[in-house]
Motif scaffolding. Sequence first.
Motif, mmCIF file in Angstrom:
data_model
loop_
_atom_site.group_PDB
_atom_site.id
_atom_site.type_symbol
_atom_site.label_atom_id
_atom_site.label_comp_id
_atom_site.label_asym_id
_atom_site.label_seq_id
_atom_site.Cartn_x
_atom_site.Cartn_y
_atom_site.Cartn_z
ATOM 1 N N ASN A 1 14.118 -37.016 -65.804
ATOM 2 C CA ASN A 1 14.135 -37.477 -64.421
ATOM 3 C C ASN A 1 15.568 -37.439 -63.888
ATOM 4 O OD1 ASN A 1 13.816 -38.741 -61.965
ATOM 5 N ND2 ASN A 1 12.703 -40.502 -62.772
ATOM 6 N N LEU A 2 15.819 -36.616 -62.868
ATOM 7 C CA LEU A 2 17.172 -36.414 -62.339
ATOM 8 C C LEU A 2 17.455 -37.270 -61.104
ATOM 9 C CD1 LEU A 2 17.338 -32.512 -62.665
ATOM 10 C CD2 LEU A 2 18.169 -34.229 -64.276
ATOM 11 N N TYR A 3 16.585 -38.229 -60.819
ATOM 12 C CA TYR A 3 16.724 -39.025 -59.597
ATOM 13 C C TYR A 3 18.023 -39.829 -59.568
ATOM 14 C CZ TYR A 3 15.586 -42.473 -55.972
ATOM 15 O OH TYR A 3 15.592 -43.265 -54.850
ATOM 16 N N SER A 4 18.689 -39.808 -58.412
ATOM 17 C CA SER A 4 19.916 -40.574 -58.194
ATOM 18 C C SER A 4 19.608 -41.721 -57.237
ATOM 19 C CB SER A 4 21.010 -39.668 -57.613
ATOM 20 O OG SER A 4 22.158 -40.414 -57.298
ATOM 21 N N ASN A 5 19.616 -42.944 -57.748
ATOM 22 C CA ASN A 5 19.219 -44.114 -56.953
ATOM 23 C C ASN A 5 20.331 -44.633 -56.045
ATOM 24 O OD1 ASN A 5 17.584 -46.124 -55.972
ATOM 25 N ND2 ASN A 5 17.099 -47.018 -57.966
ATOM 26 N N ASN A 6 21.493 -44.020 -56.099
ATOM 27 C CA ASN A 6 22.579 -44.459 -55.220
ATOM 28 C C ASN A 6 22.987 -43.352 -54.250
ATOM 29 O OD1 ASN A 6 23.743 -42.724 -57.005
ATOM 30 N ND2 ASN A 6 25.341 -44.131 -57.738
ATOM 31 N N GLU B 1 10.177 -43.432 -61.382
ATOM 32 C CA GLU B 1 9.646 -43.255 -62.734
ATOM 33 C C GLU B 1 8.184 -42.825 -62.696
ATOM 34 O OE1 GLU B 1 10.459 -47.033 -64.481
ATOM 35 O OE2 GLU B 1 12.640 -46.712 -64.512
ATOM 36 N N GLN B 2 7.413 -43.430 -61.801
ATOM 37 C CA GLN B 2 5.993 -43.098 -61.695
ATOM 38 C C GLN B 2 5.777 -41.689 -61.148
ATOM 39 O OE1 GLN B 2 3.289 -44.861 -62.774
ATOM 40 N NE2 GLN B 2 4.854 -46.141 -63.724
ATOM 41 N N THR B 3 6.558 -41.314 -60.151
ATOM 42 C CA THR B 3 6.332 -40.007 -59.517
ATOM 43 C C THR B 3 6.761 -38.877 -60.440
ATOM 44 O OG1 THR B 3 6.380 -38.960 -57.337
ATOM 45 C CG2 THR B 3 8.518 -39.600 -58.234
ATOM 46 N N TYR B 4 7.830 -39.101 -61.216
ATOM 47 C CA TYR B 4 8.255 -38.065 -62.173
ATOM 48 C C TYR B 4 7.204 -37.879 -63.269
ATOM 49 C CZ TYR B 4 10.707 -35.690 -65.936
ATOM 50 O OH TYR B 4 11.036 -34.797 -66.929
ATOM 51 N N LEU B 5 6.683 -38.989 -63.807
ATOM 52 C CA LEU B 5 5.653 -38.894 -64.850
ATOM 53 C C LEU B 5 4.395 -38.215 -64.324
ATOM 54 C CD1 LEU B 5 6.000 -42.388 -66.570
ATOM 55 C CD2 LEU B 5 6.666 -40.167 -67.514
ATOM 56 N N SER C 1 9.004 -33.717 -58.829
ATOM 57 C CA SER C 1 9.569 -33.223 -60.081
ATOM 58 C C SER C 1 11.005 -33.718 -60.295
ATOM 59 C CB SER C 1 9.524 -31.690 -60.123
ATOM 60 O OG SER C 1 10.506 -31.119 -59.291
ATOM 61 N N TYR C 2 11.665 -34.114 -59.197
ATOM 62 C CA TYR C 2 13.007 -34.691 -59.279
ATOM 63 C C TYR C 2 12.970 -36.216 -59.193
ATOM 64 C CZ TYR C 2 15.476 -30.269 -59.341
ATOM 65 O OH TYR C 2 15.976 -29.046 -59.730
ATOM 66 N N PRO D 1 1.164 -29.446 -50.477
ATOM 67 C CA PRO D 1 2.531 -28.998 -50.180
ATOM 68 C C PRO D 1 3.444 -28.912 -51.396
ATOM 69 C CG PRO D 1 2.135 -31.213 -49.334
ATOM 70 C CD PRO D 1 0.817 -30.690 -49.783
ATOM 71 N N MET D 2 4.022 -27.722 -51.574
ATOM 72 C CA MET D 2 4.956 -27.507 -52.662
ATOM 73 C C MET D 2 6.170 -28.406 -52.538
ATOM 74 S SD MET D 2 4.097 -25.455 -55.060
ATOM 75 C CE MET D 2 5.744 -25.453 -55.755
ATOM 76 N N SER D 3 6.582 -28.708 -51.313
ATOM 77 C CA SER D 3 7.810 -29.487 -51.142
ATOM 78 C C SER D 3 7.670 -30.887 -51.742
ATOM 79 C CB SER D 3 8.182 -29.577 -49.660
ATOM 80 O OG SER D 3 7.234 -30.333 -48.931
ATOM 81 N N ILE D 4 6.490 -31.496 -51.630
ATOM 82 C CA ILE D 4 6.295 -32.819 -52.235
ATOM 83 C C ILE D 4 6.261 -32.718 -53.753
ATOM 84 C CG2 ILE D 4 4.717 -34.770 -52.501
ATOM 85 C CD1 ILE D 4 3.967 -34.550 -49.636
ATOM 86 N N ILE D 5 5.594 -31.686 -54.272
ATOM 87 C CA ILE D 5 5.544 -31.506 -55.729
ATOM 88 C C ILE D 5 6.955 -31.317 -56.280
ATOM 89 C CG2 ILE D 5 4.712 -30.028 -57.601
ATOM 90 C CD1 ILE D 5 2.266 -29.410 -55.849
ATOM 91 N N GLU D 6 7.772 -30.547 -55.592
ATOM 92 C CA GLU D 6 9.152 -30.338 -56.045
ATOM 93 C C GLU D 6 9.953 -31.633 -55.947
ATOM 94 O OE1 GLU D 6 9.799 -25.580 -55.190
ATOM 95 O OE2 GLU D 6 10.184 -26.990 -53.566
#
Length: 357
Positions: free
Chosen positions: A166-171, A322-326, A269-270, A261-266
């Motif tokens: 998971n590459l998400y940046s929370n800040n 965390e939920q959306t990446y899983l 994925s992040y 929509p691919m944009s939401i899936i992408e």
Amino acid sequence: MNVLMVGPHRKVKGGISTVVNNYYQSKLISAVNLKYVPTMIDSNKSVKFIYGIVAYIRILLILLFFRIDIVHIHMSSRASFYRKSVIVKMGKIFKKKIIIHMHGSDFDVFYHKESNEKQKKIIRQTLSCSDIILALSEEWKEKIKKYCGNAEILVLYNAAIIPESNLYSNNSCYISLMGRLDERKGVYDLIHIIGEICSKYPYLKFKLAGDGDLERLKKNIKSLGIEKNVEVLGWINNEKKFEILKKTLIYLLPSYNEGMPMSIIEAMSYGIPSVTSDVGGIPRLIKDGENGYLIKSGDIEALKKYLFKLISNEALRQKFSEQTYLRAKSLFDINENAKQLVNIYNSLLSSENEVRV
């Protein structure tokens, strides 16, 4: 197994080319012998016409001189449908198995509101010539089955290349929207709430990426006095897209109609939490209150409410991330999608031709 796949040029702007490019980076390429013929490029009408004629000739030669088991056609509405209907007929003449992969989120509008009775008959006849029609969601399947004749309709979600972690940046300070920048995507709803949001959170930057009437959009942004907080990027390549996704705090797509929509899936994925409308197959992606929020199309107050809620709550964003990446990793991974597609191919052919991924 020999598959002839037909769609737009892989450099064309849009979701179908993204799907095709993802397949080229998946295990599908090692599982089948794939020949891809693009039928459309981004250019003027004359060049598009010539390119289309050349594509028909290429397809004809492939059907004449190569062993092809399945013709897999990526189809949308309007001009895309009429271009691809010729290829459906060619495939049937050569007695090939036909898969129509339906992508157009407004195909239902195209059939019911934009086509006369003669055109509707052509649409029904063309779709009924296929052996299998692939719909992007269960909701989409229910809509199109009314005019697909006896063709079998299967659901195959869009999918993306999922990062290993998971590459998400929370800040981060980016709030992003990617797609055609027009009314259908809800962009003009969004810009009317940006001023209020940025008056409380002036550090936020709204990144709008995609094609459309960009000058009109920029004029509207300027008239609202929000140009310091909004950047209209136009169409961006994959490198720039993934660079922005890595820095995105919240993803938005308040569309009025969508397929899958691919944009939401992408974005998923992040690990990016989303606020999006509940149209088309989006509820299969976003579970309201679990990995994002769903709103009704045009509900600007709800869009604003949930944006404020996510912006102000770091712990909630992390939970949704965390939920959306899983969810993306378990349901929308391109290699799992490729396995499903190969199984669909196998279902059309005899067991002696069966291949595995």
